[in-house]
Write a protein that holds these residues in place. Sequence first.
Motif, PDB file in Angstrom:
ATOM      1  N   GLU A 105       1.167  -0.931   0.011  1.00 58.72           N
ATOM      2  CA  GLU A 105       0.211  -0.422  -0.146  1.00 58.72           C
ATOM      3  C   GLU A 105       0.892   1.679   0.103  1.00 58.72           C
ATOM      4  OE1 GLU A 105      -0.537   0.345   5.043  1.00 58.72           O
ATOM      5  OE2 GLU A 105      -2.673  -1.063   3.192  1.00 58.72           O
ATOM      6  N   LYS A 106       2.111   0.888   0.327  1.00 65.39           N
ATOM      7  CA  LYS A 106       2.376   1.911  -0.272  1.00 65.39           C
ATOM      8  C   LYS A 106       4.674   1.925  -0.589  1.00 65.39           C
ATOM      9  CE  LYS A 106       4.904   1.088   4.660  1.00 65.39           C
ATOM     10  NZ  LYS A 106       4.991   1.390   6.057  1.00 65.39           N
ATOM     11  N   PHE A 107       5.058   2.814  -1.113  1.00 68.85           N
ATOM     12  CA  PHE A 107       6.873   2.370  -1.633  1.00 68.85           C
ATOM     13  C   PHE A 107       7.022   2.130  -1.031  1.00 68.85           C
ATOM     14  CE2 PHE A 107       4.925   6.187  -4.273  1.00 68.85           C
ATOM     15  CZ  PHE A 107       5.135   6.198  -4.830  1.00 68.85           C
ATOM     16  N   VAL A 108       7.767   1.209  -1.849  1.00 67.99           N
ATOM     17  CA  VAL A 108       8.965  -0.056  -0.808  1.00 67.99           C
ATOM     18  C   VAL A 108      10.205  -0.026  -0.953  1.00 67.99           C
ATOM     19  CG1 VAL A 108       7.170  -1.967  -1.132  1.00 67.99           C
ATOM     20  CG2 VAL A 108       8.480  -1.705  -2.683  1.00 67.99           C
TER      21      VAL A 108
ATOM     22  N   MET B 231       1.592  -0.924  -6.924  1.00 70.41           N
ATOM     23  CA  MET B 231       0.306  -0.879  -5.792  1.00 70.41           C
ATOM     24  C   MET B 231      -0.607  -0.952  -6.042  1.00 70.41           C
ATOM     25  SD  MET B 231       2.702   2.786  -4.623  1.00 70.41           S
ATOM     26  CE  MET B 231       1.464   3.778  -3.674  1.00 70.41           C
TER      27      MET B 231
END
Length: 47
Positions: free
Chosen positions: A5-8, A26
């Motif tokens: 659910e967010k940049f990794v 995402m």
Amino acid sequence: MATGEKFVWTKRKEINEQFSPLCADMETAAVAHTCYVNKVPLLQCGL
């Protein structure tokens, strides 16, 4: 495939070591969650 659910970017090394994904995105996490909530299969295989 890794999804979230967010940049990794900051966890990239750990994700690669643990899961060896070929790609990351995402959007798939949101689609999977929507399917789960609505009791719709995310993946169907006709083998």
